[in-house]
Scaffold this motif. Structure first.
Motif, PDB file in Angstrom:
ATOM      1  N   ALA A   1     -20.159  41.650 -94.840  1.00 51.19           N
ATOM      2  CA  ALA A   1     -21.192  42.303 -95.024  1.00 51.19           C
ATOM      3  C   ALA A   1     -21.144  43.467 -96.025  1.00 51.19           C
ATOM      4  O   ALA A   1     -21.780  43.549 -97.063  1.00 51.19           O
ATOM      5  CB  ALA A   1     -21.910  42.789 -93.806  1.00 51.19           C
TER       6      ALA A   1
ATOM      7  N   ARG B   1     -24.299  38.882 -95.669  1.00 45.77           N
ATOM      8  CA  ARG B   1     -24.320  39.232 -94.039  1.00 45.77           C
ATOM      9  C   ARG B   1     -24.851  38.048 -93.418  1.00 45.77           C
ATOM     10  O   ARG B   1     -25.750  37.432 -94.042  1.00 45.77           O
ATOM     11  CB  ARG B   1     -25.299  40.558 -93.883  1.00 45.77           C
TER      12      ARG B   1
ATOM     13  N   GLU C   1     -27.133  36.257 -91.230  1.00 45.84           N
ATOM     14  CA  GLU C   1     -28.428  36.944 -90.667  1.00 45.84           C
ATOM     15  C   GLU C   1     -28.742  36.077 -89.506  1.00 45.84           C
ATOM     16  O   GLU C   1     -29.423  36.509 -88.436  1.00 45.84           O
ATOM     17  CB  GLU C   1     -29.577  37.043 -91.570  1.00 45.84           C
TER      18      GLU C   1
ATOM     19  N   ASP D   1     -27.796  36.361 -95.972  1.00 46.39           N
ATOM     20  CA  ASP D   1     -28.784  37.383 -96.534  1.00 46.39           C
ATOM     21  C   ASP D   1     -29.189  37.220 -98.140  1.00 46.39           C
ATOM     22  O   ASP D   1     -29.864  37.901 -98.522  1.00 46.39           O
ATOM     23  CB  ASP D   1     -28.572  38.944 -96.133  1.00 46.39           C
TER      24      ASP D   1
END
Ligand SMILES: Cc1cc2nc3c(=O)[nH]c(=O)nc-3n(C[C@H](O)[C@H](O)[C@H](O)COP(=O)(O)OP(=O)(O)OC[C@H]3O[C@@H](n4cnc5c(N)ncnc54)[C@H](O)[C@@H]3O)c2cc1C
Length: 408
Positions: free
Chosen positions: A46, A144, A146, A160
Protein backbone atom coordinates in the motif's frame (compact mmCIF):
# COMPACT_ATOMS: atom_id res chain seq x y z
CA UNK A 1 11.30 -2.37 -9.69
CA UNK A 2 12.30 -2.08 -13.37
CA UNK A 3 9.74 -2.04 -16.18
CA UNK A 4 11.34 -5.19 -17.59
CA UNK A 5 10.78 -7.05 -14.33
CA UNK A 6 7.02 -6.39 -14.44
CA UNK A 7 4.84 -9.27 -15.56
CA UNK A 8 1.24 -8.51 -16.48
CA UNK A 9 -1.09 -11.14 -15.08
CA UNK A 10 -4.47 -11.37 -13.48
CA UNK A 11 -4.19 -14.86 -12.08
CA UNK A 12 -1.10 -15.73 -10.08
CA UNK A 13 0.04 -18.72 -8.05
CA UNK A 14 0.87 -16.66 -4.96
CA UNK A 15 -0.36 -13.18 -4.00
CA UNK A 16 1.40 -11.56 -1.04
CA UNK A 17 -0.55 -8.73 0.58
CA UNK A 18 2.00 -6.41 2.23
CA UNK A 19 5.61 -5.80 1.22
CA UNK A 20 6.89 -5.02 4.75
CA UNK A 21 9.64 -7.02 6.46
CA UNK A 22 7.61 -10.21 6.43
CA UNK A 23 5.89 -10.02 3.02
CA UNK A 24 9.18 -9.04 1.35
CA UNK A 25 11.04 -11.88 3.14
CA UNK A 26 8.43 -14.36 1.92
CA UNK A 27 8.74 -13.11 -1.67
CA UNK A 28 12.54 -13.47 -1.40
CA UNK A 29 12.11 -17.01 -0.04
CA UNK A 30 10.06 -17.93 -3.14
CA UNK A 31 12.87 -16.80 -5.51
CA UNK A 32 14.24 -20.33 -6.16
CA UNK A 33 10.71 -21.57 -6.99
CA UNK A 34 10.12 -18.66 -9.38
CA UNK A 35 13.30 -19.76 -11.18
CA UNK A 36 12.78 -23.54 -11.04
CA UNK A 37 8.98 -23.88 -11.39
CA UNK A 38 8.02 -20.61 -13.04
CA UNK A 39 5.95 -19.76 -9.96
CA UNK A 40 3.94 -16.58 -10.63
CA UNK A 41 4.07 -14.28 -7.62
CA UNK A 42 2.43 -10.90 -7.00
CA UNK A 43 3.28 -8.54 -4.12
CA UNK A 44 0.83 -5.76 -3.29
CA UNK A 45 2.12 -2.97 -1.03
CA UNK A 46 0.00 0.00 0.00
CA UNK A 47 2.77 2.48 0.84
CA UNK A 48 5.01 3.97 -1.80
CA UNK A 49 8.38 2.55 -0.85
CA UNK A 50 10.05 4.96 1.48
CA UNK A 51 12.94 3.11 3.05
CA UNK A 52 13.59 4.64 6.46
CA UNK A 53 10.38 6.64 6.04
CA UNK A 54 6.80 6.15 7.11
CA UNK A 55 6.46 2.49 6.21
CA UNK A 56 5.99 0.54 9.45
CA UNK A 57 8.59 -2.17 8.80
CA UNK A 58 11.39 0.11 7.62
CA UNK A 59 11.35 2.95 10.11
CA UNK A 60 14.21 3.99 12.39
CA UNK A 61 13.99 0.90 14.57
CA UNK A 62 16.69 -1.71 14.81
CA UNK A 63 15.85 -5.38 15.20
CA UNK A 64 17.58 -8.05 17.21
CA UNK A 65 18.09 -10.84 14.72
CA UNK A 66 18.58 -14.26 16.32
CA UNK A 67 21.26 -16.61 15.05
CA UNK A 68 18.57 -18.82 13.49
CA UNK A 69 17.33 -15.81 11.50
CA UNK A 70 20.86 -15.04 10.36
CA UNK A 71 20.98 -18.59 8.97
CA UNK A 72 17.70 -17.97 7.14
CA UNK A 73 19.14 -14.79 5.62
CA UNK A 74 22.18 -16.84 4.56
CA UNK A 75 19.82 -19.32 2.86
CA UNK A 76 18.10 -16.42 1.10
CA UNK A 77 21.52 -15.19 -0.12
CA UNK A 78 21.08 -11.87 1.71
CA UNK A 79 23.41 -12.13 4.68
CA UNK A 80 26.53 -10.90 2.85
CA UNK A 81 24.72 -7.60 2.17
CA UNK A 82 23.57 -7.33 5.80
CA UNK A 83 26.73 -8.51 7.59
CA UNK A 84 28.84 -5.31 7.23
CA UNK A 85 26.33 -3.39 9.37
CA UNK A 86 25.32 -6.20 11.74
CA UNK A 87 26.44 -5.66 15.35
CA UNK A 88 26.99 -8.93 17.24
CA UNK A 89 25.13 -9.63 20.51
CA UNK A 90 27.54 -11.76 22.53
CA UNK A 91 25.86 -11.54 25.92
CA UNK A 92 22.50 -10.50 27.35
CA UNK A 93 22.33 -9.00 30.84
CA UNK A 94 18.91 -9.22 32.53
CA UNK A 95 18.29 -7.22 35.71
CA UNK A 96 15.61 -5.36 37.63
CA UNK A 97 15.86 -1.85 38.98
CA UNK A 98 15.87 -1.46 42.75
CA UNK A 99 16.09 -5.18 43.55
CA UNK A 100 18.66 -7.95 43.61
CA UNK A 101 18.92 -10.74 41.08
CA UNK A 102 20.60 -10.69 37.74
CA UNK A 103 21.02 -13.20 34.94
CA UNK A 104 23.60 -13.23 32.22
CA UNK A 105 23.11 -15.19 29.03
CA UNK A 106 26.28 -15.71 27.03
CA UNK A 107 27.22 -16.99 23.61
CA UNK A 108 29.53 -19.30 25.56
CA UNK A 109 26.44 -21.02 27.08
CA UNK A 110 25.53 -22.26 23.62
CA UNK A 111 28.98 -22.50 22.03
CA UNK A 112 28.40 -19.97 19.25
CA UNK A 113 30.32 -16.80 18.38
CA UNK A 114 27.24 -14.64 19.02
CA UNK A 115 23.66 -14.97 20.30
CA UNK A 116 22.41 -12.84 17.44
CA UNK A 117 22.89 -9.53 15.68
CA UNK A 118 21.34 -6.08 15.63
CA UNK A 119 20.36 -4.65 12.26
CA UNK A 120 18.71 -1.36 11.31
CA UNK A 121 15.22 -2.02 9.90
CA UNK A 122 15.91 0.44 7.08
CA UNK A 123 18.87 -1.69 5.96
CA UNK A 124 16.76 -4.87 6.10
CA UNK A 125 14.17 -3.14 3.92
CA UNK A 126 16.73 -1.87 1.45
CA UNK A 127 18.39 -5.28 1.04
CA UNK A 128 15.07 -7.14 0.74
CA UNK A 129 13.63 -4.73 -1.81
CA UNK A 130 16.83 -4.74 -3.88
CA UNK A 131 16.43 -8.53 -4.04
CA UNK A 132 12.77 -8.27 -5.05
CA UNK A 133 13.72 -5.81 -7.82
CA UNK A 134 15.79 -8.60 -9.41
CA UNK A 135 12.86 -11.04 -9.53
CA UNK A 136 10.18 -11.27 -12.24
CA UNK A 137 7.39 -10.39 -9.82
CA UNK A 138 4.06 -8.75 -10.40
CA UNK A 139 4.90 -5.84 -8.09
CA UNK A 140 1.99 -3.54 -7.33
CA UNK A 141 3.02 -0.52 -5.30
CA UNK A 142 1.47 1.71 -4.20
CA UNK A 143 -1.72 -0.34 -4.30
CA UNK A 144 -3.98 -1.40 -1.47
CA UNK A 145 -6.06 -4.57 -1.34
CA UNK A 146 -9.53 -3.34 -0.42
CA UNK A 147 -11.54 -6.54 -0.56
CA UNK A 148 -10.95 -10.26 -0.59
CA UNK A 149 -13.41 -13.01 -1.51
CA UNK A 150 -13.12 -16.79 -1.77
CA UNK A 151 -13.42 -18.38 -5.24
CA UNK A 152 -13.51 -22.01 -6.34
CA UNK A 153 -9.71 -22.11 -6.81
CA UNK A 154 -8.37 -19.50 -4.45
CA UNK A 155 -9.15 -15.90 -3.51
CA UNK A 156 -10.00 -12.84 -5.54
CA UNK A 157 -8.42 -9.55 -4.47
CA UNK A 158 -9.85 -6.16 -5.29
CA UNK A 159 -7.21 -3.41 -5.42
CA UNK A 160 -7.81 0.30 -4.91
CA UNK A 161 -6.47 1.08 -8.41
CA UNK A 162 -9.50 -0.75 -9.82
CA UNK A 163 -7.61 -3.90 -10.82
CA UNK A 164 -8.33 -7.43 -9.64
CA UNK A 165 -6.13 -10.37 -9.00
CA UNK A 166 -6.88 -14.04 -8.44
CA UNK A 167 -4.44 -16.23 -6.60
CA UNK A 168 -4.19 -19.92 -5.82
CA UNK A 169 -2.47 -19.00 -2.51
CA UNK A 170 -3.03 -15.62 -0.85
CA UNK A 171 -0.66 -14.66 1.96
CA UNK A 172 -1.78 -11.97 4.38
CA UNK A 173 1.38 -10.15 5.52
CA UNK A 174 -0.48 -6.88 5.97
CA UNK A 175 0.58 -6.10 9.54
CA UNK A 176 -1.14 -5.90 12.92
CA UNK A 177 -4.31 -4.09 11.89
CA UNK A 178 -5.13 -6.33 8.90
CA UNK A 179 -8.72 -5.35 8.06
CA UNK A 180 -8.66 -8.17 5.49
CA UNK A 181 -8.52 -10.73 8.29
CA UNK A 182 -11.71 -9.19 9.64
CA UNK A 183 -13.36 -9.34 6.21
CA UNK A 184 -12.61 -13.06 6.16
CA UNK A 185 -13.99 -13.57 9.66
CA UNK A 186 -10.61 -14.59 11.10
CA UNK A 187 -10.90 -13.68 14.76
CA UNK A 188 -7.98 -12.15 16.62
CA UNK A 189 -7.35 -12.39 20.33
CA UNK A 190 -6.17 -9.01 21.51
CA UNK A 191 -4.70 -7.85 24.80
CA UNK A 192 -3.72 -4.21 25.23
CA UNK A 193 -0.61 -4.01 27.43
CA UNK A 194 -1.45 -0.38 28.23
CA UNK A 195 2.18 0.31 27.47
CA UNK A 196 3.89 2.13 24.65
CA UNK A 197 7.48 1.66 23.49
CA UNK A 198 9.80 4.56 22.85
CA UNK A 199 12.69 3.84 20.52
CA UNK A 200 15.80 5.97 20.01
CA UNK A 201 19.49 5.54 19.34
CA UNK A 202 21.75 6.53 22.23
CA UNK A 203 25.49 6.88 22.74
CA UNK A 204 27.22 5.75 25.92
CA UNK A 205 30.56 6.70 27.51
CA UNK A 206 31.60 3.07 28.01
CA UNK A 207 31.86 0.39 25.32
CA UNK A 208 28.98 -2.16 25.44
CA UNK A 209 31.36 -4.94 24.35
CA UNK A 210 28.60 -6.68 22.45
CA UNK A 211 26.30 -6.94 25.47
CA UNK A 212 22.54 -6.31 25.20
CA UNK A 213 20.73 -5.20 28.35
CA UNK A 214 17.19 -5.97 29.51
CA UNK A 215 16.27 -4.00 32.60
CA UNK A 216 12.89 -4.33 34.25
CA UNK A 217 11.74 -1.26 36.16
CA UNK A 218 8.78 -0.49 38.43
CA UNK A 219 6.60 0.47 35.47
CA UNK A 220 7.99 -1.27 32.42
CA UNK A 221 11.19 -2.41 30.77
CA UNK A 222 14.27 -1.00 29.10
CA UNK A 223 16.16 -2.83 26.38
CA UNK A 224 19.48 -1.61 25.01
CA UNK A 225 20.82 -3.37 21.94
CA UNK A 226 24.46 -2.99 20.86
CA UNK A 227 25.20 -1.16 17.63
CA UNK A 228 28.44 0.01 16.04
CA UNK A 229 31.00 1.60 18.38
CA UNK A 230 29.34 3.08 21.48
CA UNK A 231 25.88 3.42 20.03
CA UNK A 232 22.92 1.43 21.30
CA UNK A 233 19.32 1.03 20.21
CA UNK A 234 16.97 1.83 23.08
CA UNK A 235 13.48 0.32 23.48
CA UNK A 236 11.83 1.82 26.56
CA UNK A 237 8.36 0.55 27.37
CA UNK A 238 6.10 1.99 30.07
CA UNK A 239 2.61 3.43 30.58
CA UNK A 240 1.67 5.83 27.74
CA UNK A 241 1.29 8.93 29.95
CA UNK A 242 4.65 8.33 31.68
CA UNK A 243 6.33 7.71 28.34
CA UNK A 244 4.90 10.94 26.90
CA UNK A 245 6.54 12.81 29.76
CA UNK A 246 10.02 11.48 28.92
CA UNK A 247 9.45 11.79 25.19
CA UNK A 248 8.78 15.51 25.66
CA UNK A 249 11.95 16.21 27.66
CA UNK A 250 14.88 18.03 26.08
CA UNK A 251 17.88 15.82 25.29
CA UNK A 252 19.79 16.45 28.54
CA UNK A 253 16.76 15.84 30.75
CA UNK A 254 15.89 12.71 28.73
CA UNK A 255 19.42 11.34 29.18
CA UNK A 256 19.22 12.03 32.93
CA UNK A 257 15.89 10.19 33.18
CA UNK A 258 17.31 7.25 31.26
CA UNK A 259 20.39 7.22 33.47
CA UNK A 260 18.22 7.01 36.59
CA UNK A 261 16.32 4.03 35.21
CA UNK A 262 19.32 2.17 33.83
CA UNK A 263 22.14 3.01 36.22
CA UNK A 264 25.79 3.49 35.35
CA UNK A 265 26.90 0.13 33.94
CA UNK A 266 27.65 1.79 30.60
CA UNK A 267 28.94 5.02 32.10
CA UNK A 268 27.08 8.18 31.20
CA UNK A 269 24.54 8.37 28.40
CA UNK A 270 26.00 11.07 26.15
CA UNK A 271 23.62 11.58 23.23
CA UNK A 272 20.16 10.62 22.03
CA UNK A 273 18.73 10.68 18.48
CA UNK A 274 15.12 11.18 17.38
CA UNK A 275 12.47 9.43 19.47
CA UNK A 276 9.48 7.44 18.16
CA UNK A 277 6.65 5.80 20.06
CA UNK A 278 4.68 2.59 19.31
CA UNK A 279 1.61 1.23 21.14
CA UNK A 280 2.11 -2.30 22.48
CA UNK A 281 -0.41 -5.11 22.42
CA UNK A 282 -0.50 -8.84 22.20
CA UNK A 283 -2.60 -10.07 19.32
CA UNK A 284 -2.97 -13.47 17.86
CA UNK A 285 -5.08 -14.62 14.92
CA UNK A 286 -7.11 -17.69 15.80
CA UNK A 287 -6.33 -19.18 12.38
CA UNK A 288 -2.92 -19.20 10.67
CA UNK A 289 -4.20 -20.81 7.50
CA UNK A 290 -7.14 -22.03 5.50
CA UNK A 291 -7.06 -23.75 2.11
CA UNK A 292 -5.67 -21.17 -0.35
CA UNK A 293 -4.79 -18.73 2.49
CA UNK A 294 -1.95 -18.19 5.00
CA UNK A 295 -1.40 -15.44 7.57
CA UNK A 296 2.17 -14.34 8.39
CA UNK A 297 4.00 -11.80 10.56
CA UNK A 298 2.18 -9.21 12.64
CA UNK A 299 -1.09 -10.18 10.96
CA UNK A 300 -0.69 -13.61 12.61
CA UNK A 301 0.91 -12.51 15.90
CA UNK A 302 2.07 -9.22 17.38
CA UNK A 303 3.99 -9.55 20.63
CA UNK A 304 5.70 -7.28 23.16
CA UNK A 305 9.17 -6.32 21.88
CA UNK A 306 10.79 -6.95 25.28
CA UNK A 307 12.52 -10.13 24.12
CA UNK A 308 13.02 -9.06 20.48
CA UNK A 309 11.21 -12.11 19.09
CA UNK A 310 8.45 -10.81 16.77
CA UNK A 311 10.27 -10.73 13.46
CA UNK A 312 12.37 -13.79 14.33
CA UNK A 313 9.22 -15.82 14.92
CA UNK A 314 7.68 -14.42 11.73
CA UNK A 315 10.75 -15.35 9.69
CA UNK A 316 10.45 -18.97 10.82
CA UNK A 317 6.84 -18.88 9.57
CA UNK A 318 8.08 -17.46 6.26
CA UNK A 319 10.61 -20.25 5.83
CA UNK A 320 8.09 -22.96 6.83
CA UNK A 321 5.53 -21.70 4.31
CA UNK A 322 8.14 -21.49 1.54
CA UNK A 323 9.23 -25.06 2.34
CA UNK A 324 5.62 -26.28 2.25
CA UNK A 325 5.10 -24.62 -1.15
CA UNK A 326 8.30 -26.20 -2.48
CA UNK A 327 7.23 -29.66 -1.29
CA UNK A 328 3.83 -29.15 -2.91
CA UNK A 329 5.31 -28.17 -6.27
CA UNK A 330 7.66 -31.16 -6.19
CA UNK A 331 4.68 -33.45 -5.50
CA UNK A 332 2.65 -31.92 -8.34
CA UNK A 333 0.31 -30.07 -5.97
CA UNK A 334 -0.52 -26.38 -6.10
CA UNK A 335 0.66 -23.88 -3.41
CA UNK A 336 -2.87 -23.27 -2.17
CA UNK A 337 -4.19 -26.82 -1.86
CA UNK A 338 -5.42 -27.92 1.56
CA UNK A 339 -2.54 -30.43 1.84
CA UNK A 340 0.03 -27.64 1.35
CA UNK A 341 -1.45 -25.53 4.13
CA UNK A 342 -1.73 -28.60 6.39
CA UNK A 343 1.98 -29.21 5.76
CA UNK A 344 2.66 -25.55 6.70
CA UNK A 345 0.74 -25.96 10.00
CA UNK A 346 2.62 -29.18 10.76
CA UNK A 347 5.96 -27.47 10.19
CA UNK A 348 4.97 -24.54 12.43
CA UNK A 349 4.16 -26.97 15.27
CA UNK A 350 3.95 -25.20 18.62
CA UNK A 351 6.57 -22.55 17.76
CA UNK A 352 4.09 -19.67 17.64
CA UNK A 353 2.20 -20.69 20.81
CA UNK A 354 5.38 -21.08 22.82
CA UNK A 355 6.99 -17.79 21.80
CA UNK A 356 3.74 -15.83 22.22
CA UNK A 357 3.15 -17.37 25.67
CA UNK A 358 6.77 -16.96 26.81
CA UNK A 359 6.96 -13.28 25.80
CA UNK A 360 3.60 -12.58 27.44
CA UNK A 361 4.64 -14.42 30.62
CA UNK A 362 7.83 -12.34 30.78
CA UNK A 363 5.88 -9.08 30.51
CA UNK A 364 3.37 -10.17 33.16
CA UNK A 365 6.03 -11.52 35.54
CA UNK A 366 7.85 -8.22 35.56
CA UNK A 367 4.64 -6.25 35.70
CA UNK A 368 3.62 -7.73 39.07
CA UNK A 369 3.62 -5.08 41.77
CA UNK A 370 2.61 -7.34 44.66
CA UNK A 371 4.56 -7.05 47.92
CA UNK A 372 7.55 -9.40 47.76
CA UNK A 373 7.27 -9.81 43.99
CA UNK A 374 10.60 -8.07 43.32
CA UNK A 375 12.37 -10.40 45.74
CA UNK A 376 10.77 -13.47 44.13
CA UNK A 377 11.81 -12.26 40.68
CA UNK A 378 15.35 -11.66 41.97
CA UNK A 379 15.50 -15.21 43.32
CA UNK A 380 14.12 -16.55 40.03
CA UNK A 381 16.72 -14.62 38.03
CA UNK A 382 19.47 -15.85 40.35
CA UNK A 383 18.32 -19.47 40.08
CA UNK A 384 17.93 -19.20 36.34
CA UNK A 385 21.48 -17.87 36.17
CA UNK A 386 22.73 -21.00 37.93
CA UNK A 387 20.57 -23.51 36.03
CA UNK A 388 22.88 -23.95 33.07
CA UNK A 389 20.93 -26.65 31.12
CA UNK A 390 17.65 -24.70 31.43
CA UNK A 391 19.43 -21.52 30.43
CA UNK A 392 21.06 -23.22 27.46
CA UNK A 393 17.76 -24.66 26.28
CA UNK A 394 15.90 -21.34 26.60
CA UNK A 395 18.68 -19.40 24.91
CA UNK A 396 18.82 -21.86 22.01
CA UNK A 397 15.07 -21.57 21.62
CA UNK A 398 15.16 -17.76 21.63
CA UNK A 399 17.96 -17.90 19.07
CA UNK A 400 15.69 -19.90 16.79
CA UNK A 401 18.09 -22.86 16.94
CA UNK A 402 15.75 -25.22 18.76
CA UNK A 403 12.18 -25.88 17.70
CA UNK A 404 11.21 -28.56 20.22
CA UNK A 405 12.76 -29.32 23.60
CA UNK A 406 16.08 -31.01 22.98
CA UNK A 407 15.73 -31.02 19.19
CA UNK A 408 17.88 -28.90 16.90
C1 LIG B 1 9.31 -1.11 19.25
C2 LIG B 1 9.44 -2.44 18.55
C3 LIG B 1 10.66 -3.10 18.54
C4 LIG B 1 10.79 -4.35 17.91
N1 LIG B 1 11.99 -5.00 17.97
C5 LIG B 1 12.10 -6.25 17.44
C6 LIG B 1 13.34 -6.98 17.52
O1 LIG B 1 14.33 -6.50 18.07
N2 LIG B 1 13.40 -8.23 16.97
C7 LIG B 1 12.32 -8.81 16.37
O2 LIG B 1 12.42 -9.96 15.92
N3 LIG B 1 11.14 -8.14 16.26
C8 LIG B 1 11.01 -6.89 16.77
N4 LIG B 1 9.82 -6.21 16.66
C9 LIG B 1 8.72 -6.82 15.88
C10 LIG B 1 8.85 -6.53 14.39
O3 LIG B 1 9.06 -5.15 14.18
C11 LIG B 1 7.59 -6.99 13.65
O4 LIG B 1 7.50 -8.39 13.85
C12 LIG B 1 7.65 -6.71 12.15
O5 LIG B 1 7.76 -5.34 11.91
C13 LIG B 1 6.37 -7.23 11.48
O6 LIG B 1 6.44 -6.94 10.10
P1 LIG B 1 5.19 -7.20 9.16
O7 LIG B 1 5.76 -7.15 7.76
O8 LIG B 1 4.42 -8.38 9.58
O9 LIG B 1 4.20 -5.97 9.42
P2 LIG B 1 4.35 -4.44 9.01
O10 LIG B 1 5.71 -3.96 9.25
O11 LIG B 1 3.21 -3.72 9.68
O12 LIG B 1 4.11 -4.43 7.43
C14 LIG B 1 2.84 -4.62 6.85
C15 LIG B 1 2.87 -4.04 5.44
O13 LIG B 1 1.63 -4.32 4.79
C16 LIG B 1 1.21 -3.15 4.09
N5 LIG B 1 -0.27 -3.24 4.01
C17 LIG B 1 -1.17 -3.20 5.03
N6 LIG B 1 -2.42 -3.36 4.57
C18 LIG B 1 -2.32 -3.52 3.22
C19 LIG B 1 -3.27 -3.73 2.18
N7 LIG B 1 -4.60 -3.85 2.45
N8 LIG B 1 -2.85 -3.82 0.91
C20 LIG B 1 -1.50 -3.73 0.63
N9 LIG B 1 -0.55 -3.54 1.57
C21 LIG B 1 -0.95 -3.44 2.86
C22 LIG B 1 1.70 -1.98 4.95
O14 LIG B 1 1.84 -0.82 4.17
C23 LIG B 1 3.05 -2.52 5.43
O15 LIG B 1 4.13 -2.20 4.58
C24 LIG B 1 9.67 -4.96 17.27
C25 LIG B 1 8.44 -4.28 17.27
C26 LIG B 1 8.31 -3.04 17.92
C27 LIG B 1 6.97 -2.35 17.92
Amino acid sequence: MSEAAQVDMDRVDVAIVGGGLVGASFAAALAPLIASHGLRVAVIEANRLAIGGAQPSFDERSSAIALGSRRHFETLGLWSALAPRAAAIRDIDVSQRGALGRARLSHRDVGTEALGHVLPNALLGEVLHRRLAELPLDWRCPARVEAIAPQARGYRLQLDDGSRLEADLTVLADGGRSPLKRLLGIETRHHDYRQHALIANVETARDHQGCAFERFTADGALALLPQAERRMALVWSRAPQRLEVVRGLDDDAFLDALQREFGTRLGRFLRVGSRHVYPLALSRAREQSRPHLAVLGNAAHAIHPVAGQGFNLALRGVMDLAAAVETALQAGRTPGEAATLADFERRRGDDRDLIVQASDALVRLFDLRLPGAAGARGAALGLFNLATPLKRSLVRRAMGLERRAGVD
